[in-house]
Design a protein around this motif. Sequence first.
Motif, PDB file in Angstrom:
ATOM      1  N   HIS A 185       0.819  -1.210   0.000  1.00  0.00           N
ATOM      2  CA  HIS A 185       0.000   0.000   0.000  1.00  0.00           C
ATOM      3  C   HIS A 185       0.854   1.261   0.000  1.00  0.00           C
ATOM      4  O   HIS A 185       0.592   2.190  -0.746  1.00  0.00           O
ATOM      5  N   PHE A 186       1.868   1.265   0.844  1.00  0.00           N
ATOM      6  CA  PHE A 186       2.699   2.472   0.961  1.00  0.00           C
ATOM      7  C   PHE A 186       3.995   2.363   0.156  1.00  0.00           C
ATOM      8  O   PHE A 186       4.846   3.237   0.255  1.00  0.00           O
ATOM      9  N   MET A 187       4.121   1.308  -0.624  1.00  0.00           N
ATOM     10  CA  MET A 187       5.284   1.081  -1.487  1.00  0.00           C
ATOM     11  C   MET A 187       6.578   1.160  -0.666  1.00  0.00           C
ATOM     12  O   MET A 187       7.603   1.596  -1.176  1.00  0.00           O
ATOM     13  N   ASP A 188       6.474   0.778   0.573  1.00  0.00           N
ATOM     14  CA  ASP A 188       7.650   0.831   1.446  1.00  0.00           C
ATOM     15  C   ASP A 188       8.077  -0.601   1.733  1.00  0.00           C
ATOM     16  O   ASP A 188       7.494  -1.273   2.583  1.00  0.00           O
ATOM     17  N   TYR A 189       9.085  -1.067   1.012  1.00  0.00           N
ATOM     18  CA  TYR A 189       9.526  -2.456   1.155  1.00  0.00           C
ATOM     19  C   TYR A 189      10.699  -2.575   2.133  1.00  0.00           C
ATOM     20  O   TYR A 189      11.304  -3.622   2.244  1.00  0.00           O
ATOM     21  N   SER A 190      11.013  -1.479   2.840  1.00  0.00           N
ATOM     22  CA  SER A 190      12.110  -1.515   3.796  1.00  0.00           C
ATOM     23  C   SER A 190      11.638  -2.002   5.159  1.00  0.00           C
ATOM     24  O   SER A 190      12.438  -2.375   5.994  1.00  0.00           O
ATOM     25  N   GLY A 191      10.315  -1.989   5.399  1.00  0.00           N
ATOM     26  CA  GLY A 191       9.786  -2.384   6.702  1.00  0.00           C
ATOM     27  C   GLY A 191       9.819  -1.271   7.715  1.00  0.00           C
ATOM     28  O   GLY A 191       9.535  -1.465   8.889  1.00  0.00           O
ATOM     29  N   GLU A 192      10.146  -0.050   7.274  1.00  0.00           N
ATOM     30  CA  GLU A 192      10.298   1.060   8.219  1.00  0.00           C
ATOM     31  C   GLU A 192       9.000   1.800   8.500  1.00  0.00           C
ATOM     32  O   GLU A 192       8.971   2.763   9.237  1.00  0.00           O
ATOM     33  N   ARG A 193       7.913   1.364   7.859  1.00  0.00           N
ATOM     34  CA  ARG A 193       6.622   2.050   8.021  1.00  0.00           C
ATOM     35  C   ARG A 193       6.735   3.527   7.649  1.00  0.00           C
ATOM     36  O   ARG A 193       6.291   4.409   8.362  1.00  0.00           O
ATOM     37  N   ASN A 194       7.359   3.762   6.507  1.00  0.00           N
ATOM     38  CA  ASN A 194       7.628   5.136   6.083  1.00  0.00           C
ATOM     39  C   ASN A 194       6.873   5.387   4.788  1.00  0.00           C
ATOM     40  O   ASN A 194       6.902   4.567   3.883  1.00  0.00           O
ATOM     41  N   PHE A 195       6.152   6.503   4.679  1.00  0.00           N
ATOM     42  CA  PHE A 195       5.518   6.769   3.386  1.00  0.00           C
ATOM     43  C   PHE A 195       6.002   8.087   2.790  1.00  0.00           C
ATOM     44  O   PHE A 195       5.279   8.802   2.136  1.00  0.00           O
ATOM     45  N   ASN A 196       7.261   8.388   3.050  1.00  0.00           N
ATOM     46  CA  ASN A 196       7.851   9.560   2.401  1.00  0.00           C
ATOM     47  C   ASN A 196       9.251   9.167   1.932  1.00  0.00           C
ATOM     48  O   ASN A 196      10.255   9.632   2.442  1.00  0.00           O
TER      49      ASN A 196
END
Length: 556
Positions: A185-196
Amino acid sequence: MMRFLQWLHRWTSLIIIIQVLLWIISGFYFSIAGHHAMSGHHYYKMTHNHTPMQSSQALDWPQLSNQFAGIRDVQLRTVAGTPQYVVEHAKGVSYLDASTGKPWSTTEMMAANLALASYSGPGDIAEITWLTAGSNEVNGWLKPGYRVDIRDDLNTRIYIDAASGAVVEHRNTPWLWADWAFKLHFMDYSGERNFNHLLIVSAGVLTLWFTLSGLILLGRNVVRGDMNPRRKQTYLEFFQAQQKPIASACGGGGTCGLCKVRFKGTAPSATESDRVMLSESELREGLRLSCQHRVCKDNNADLLQTDTRTLTLKLVHNRVLTPSIHELTFLPKNASTFSYQAGQFMQFLIPCEASRGTVILHRNYSFATAPGQPELTFTVRKMPAPDTSCQPGVGSTYLCGMQVGETINAVGPMGDFLLNTAARGERQQVFIGGGAGIAPLRALIQEALEEAEIQAPIQFFYGARNQSELCYVDEFMALQEQQRLQYHPVISEHDATWRGLSGYVHDIAKTWLQTQDTQYLDVYVCGPPAMLAATRAMLDEIGVPPEQVRYDDFGI
Ligand code: FES
């Protein structure tokens, strides 16, 4: 430029559609799973294991000062009943066993107790695993510790930090699903829960580009009059409305190159699609793509093939040449005088069941023999479905499934993938192909062999994935023995039993072509899109003049 813009717009839209689908699916998952799934805390219980101690424990200050520089704070607490110092100092935080003054060490037994104390579910401990550098299920925790697996309905696992004895996190199966939903959903594949982050910013730029290119193309269509219901027809539409036989595989997109017409008198200015799909000499001869020009009183277009007819073909032979290629032989029922040229094709009218009844689909197949025989022979590559969600190739499935005696209608002949007669006898002929490209190449080779002017043997490079995919081998080997043709079959898959050429057919052909004077060659290419593109690039690289290269890309 516009073609590139169109191409980029199309592929950008595909990427964006995939991401929109991911947003919808993952957003739906969030709405039904709730925030609990994101936390993994279904069976998490607040613990008071780290209880600050009220009573003062004896502190060995000189020893602490020697051990840690720049002490800022010292706290005393209990972890699973054992007193622990938490020392904040210049280099970070350290944990000491307050009863011994030694660095804190969490035993496996202690980790089990800490995990169970933080757990409120119905399960018991299934396994305890020592971790040397954290877990990728806990973002940012890279220290040694324990993973305590609980035997319960959610596959709960509890992470315990060895240095401090802290319960780092609870994870379980719903968390795993939610974690993937978050990543998508947030295109964040680092696992950091970051959407910026860079990827989402790039996606924003891509979407902006998609919007702008869509606006540019829309503006172009408005200027061209495509949105005007009273706009003039293209020549393609004009001929189709008149039921004239004109080929098209791209529906007027200017990408298949099959809808060529010849203009009498002054031809309209060539469009970008004309220049890409037609050679310089064709443009000079007044050929244009009929889908790219609108009917106009200042110029007049003729079909290239005026002898095109609709035939009823009766199947007289259906032979399996290779696991994927059938040889179909037909007898025309209503055309004793029908003629064509090697390299041309017929447009088969394939009946297809659809929700609105039987519809007729048009599929093009090249003649597989030179003209002069009463039967018409075609080779058809059976296109299987790539997976169960797709239909197999409609045209090839229908044709390969035909029984001897059945009939089908076809329109033709069409196409201009013909022998180059401009320098007859002066140039050596080279044929390069793969897969179903065998049909027009075989017909052209047969026709070329009939010509008396042939000086040097014809070169025929044919690529297949494996030995079983090679077709008409005996025929070409016989011609080679007669020294009329040099046959170069090439296998691309590894095969220990194969004694011939291995690799990609364009690479093998390149090795031979580099030993030749390319000014004295005519090259004919036909095969799958990737092979065709690689071969054309190779011919360009080694300097074969473009007017000496002819190719048939099946109208793809
Ligand atoms: S219909 Fe004109 S190029 Fe395909």
